[in-house]
Design an enzyme around this catalytic site. Structure first.
Site, mmCIF file in Angstrom:
data_model
loop_
_atom_site.group_PDB
_atom_site.id
_atom_site.type_symbol
_atom_site.label_atom_id
_atom_site.label_comp_id
_atom_site.label_asym_id
_atom_site.label_seq_id
_atom_site.Cartn_x
_atom_site.Cartn_y
_atom_site.Cartn_z
ATOM 1 N N HIS A 153 -3.839 3.949 5.640
ATOM 2 C CA HIS A 153 -3.992 4.666 4.376
ATOM 3 C C HIS A 153 -5.414 4.542 3.829
ATOM 4 O O HIS A 153 -6.176 3.636 4.200
ATOM 5 C CB HIS A 153 -2.995 4.121 3.343
ATOM 6 C CG HIS A 153 -3.196 2.659 3.034
ATOM 7 N ND1 HIS A 153 -4.166 2.190 2.175
ATOM 8 C CD2 HIS A 153 -2.542 1.555 3.478
ATOM 9 C CE1 HIS A 153 -4.111 0.877 2.095
ATOM 10 N NE2 HIS A 153 -3.140 0.456 2.884
ATOM 11 N N GLU A 162 4.155 -2.135 5.169
ATOM 12 C CA GLU A 162 3.273 -3.267 5.429
ATOM 13 C C GLU A 162 4.078 -4.558 5.560
ATOM 14 O O GLU A 162 5.250 -4.635 5.166
ATOM 15 C CB GLU A 162 2.227 -3.370 4.307
ATOM 16 C CG GLU A 162 1.183 -4.479 4.467
ATOM 17 C CD GLU A 162 0.367 -4.407 5.756
ATOM 18 O OE1 GLU A 162 0.964 -4.599 6.836
ATOM 19 O OE2 GLU A 162 -0.853 -4.191 5.678
#
Length: 372
Positions: free
Chosen positions: A14, A93
């Site tokens: 990202h 994550e």
């Protein structure tokens, strides 16, 4: 369109988030969002990737990743191509529990033993919760292995983009190369860095042919995660290039101050002479002595200053150097596909921090790149 015998997997971290800007630990917390810089990085990445024939995008559900994926979907959709998309929680994550939201400076002060394990023995890193002990890196590896089993069946023969997070992408790459949790920190993945793995249907072993390419963000090399200290090795594979290829590489290296050169073989000597306008007749290194010479250069004490060491040579020598620096197996080293006259970087920060493969096959000869 790819041949049906190969599945191509692109990986994109990202864009820069609010927690990145604040130097705070993110983990699987969904509070961070893209900053204006992160949105710009996502747009540049979408432009870079929109013509790569990607057929599906799978994103982490955390908004900093899913918002990055939206930019890519818009860019591809704007070309009138049909593309499928989904989110998958296995791409979120790593879960870091009590660390999430803390400043990166605060963590080693409050949790010194945990932090040391995290850095040096990630497979043994554990966190004591209220009623149980968790091993975050082990759990992440279990999760990404399940994801690989799903992806390579459901998307066999296709070109897929995964939009995820730094820790998760490092675990995806390491596990695809057959490397365990001890190599969790062996690969760097910068914000909007682009990586690519290729899987053939007749082999369980992936090939890595692009790692953490940030040239589309205007960088000559990815920013150093561990700071400007230690040694950065620049590995350049040499075969029989033409002058245009050499000029392209010279432009890419123009802003990098190289302190030492190691040249293995006569072809590498000729290329180095053209790249750096320096006579390398007396500086050649044989394949037999390359290991010892590299070791001598790496153990030269340069204090707190970053040194750049360029190694030009054939594929076998460079793969062996990577194997020695990263402590990986023969099979994993053979899975690293270094392209001729492109830049592969290994950072050895020192201070007990392990070496990290920063980027592989990165090359951009634009004149407006940021120097390092």
């Amino acid at each position: 369109m790819l041949a049906l015998s190969e599945t191509q997997v692109w990986l994109l971290r990202h864009g820069a988030s609010t927690f990145n800007a604040q130097h705070r630990c993110q983990g699987s917390c969904d509070e961070p969002e893209l900053t204006p810089k992160g949105r710009e990085e996502a747009c540049l990445s979408a432009e870079r990737l929109s013509s790569e024939g990607i057929e599906a995008v799978i994103s982490s559900p955390l908004r900093r990743a899913s918002d990055t994926a939206e930019h890519l979907l818009k860019a591809i959709g704007g070309q009138g191509r049909k593309i499928t998309s989904e989110t998958d929680a296995r791409l979120r994550e790593i879960d870091l529990y009590d660390w999430e939201g803390l400043s990166l400076e605060e963590i080693p002060r409050r949790f010194p033993e945990q932090y040391r394990d995290w850095r040096l023995r990630p497979g043994e890193f554990r966190m004591q919760l209220a009623n149980e002990v968790q091993y975050p890196v082990r759990s992440l590896y279990d999760r990404v292995r399940l994801f690989w089993n799903y992806l390579l069946t459901a998307y066999a023969g296709k070109s897929i983009m995964l939009v995820s997070h730094g820790g998760t992408i490092r675990a995806l790459i390491a596990s695809a190369l057959g490397l365990g949790a001890m190599h969790f920190h062996s690969f760097q993945q910068s914000n909007c860095g682009v990586s690519r793995l290729r899987f053939r249907s007749d082999s369980q072993q992936a090939k890595l042919d692009l790692l953490n390419d940030t040239a589309h963000l205007g960088e000559r090399l990815p920013k150093l995660k561990e700071g400007r200290c230690g040694v950065r090795l620049l590995l350049i594979r040499v075969n029989d290039p033409n002058r245009a290829d050499i000029r392209r590489l010279a432009a890419a290296l123009e802003g990098i101050a190289i302190d030492n050169f190691l040249v293995v073989g006569s072809t590498a000597r000729d290329v180095a002479s053209q790249l750096f306008a320096y006579p390398f007749d007396s500086g050649r290194v044989s394949e037999a002595t390359a290991d010892s010479v590299v070791d001598q250069v790496l153990h030269y004490d340069s204090g707190d200053q970053l040194r750049h060491v360029a190694i030009l040579g054939p594929l076998a020598v460079l793969r062996h150097t990577l194997q020695q620096q990263l402590g990986i197996s023969d099979t994993a080293a053979e899975s690293l596909e270094l392209r001729p006259l492109e830049i592969t970087s290994v950072h050895r920060p020192g201070n007990e921090a392990p070496p990290v493969l920063q980027t592989m096959n990165m090359l951009n000869a634009k004149s407006n790149l940021v120097s390092v």
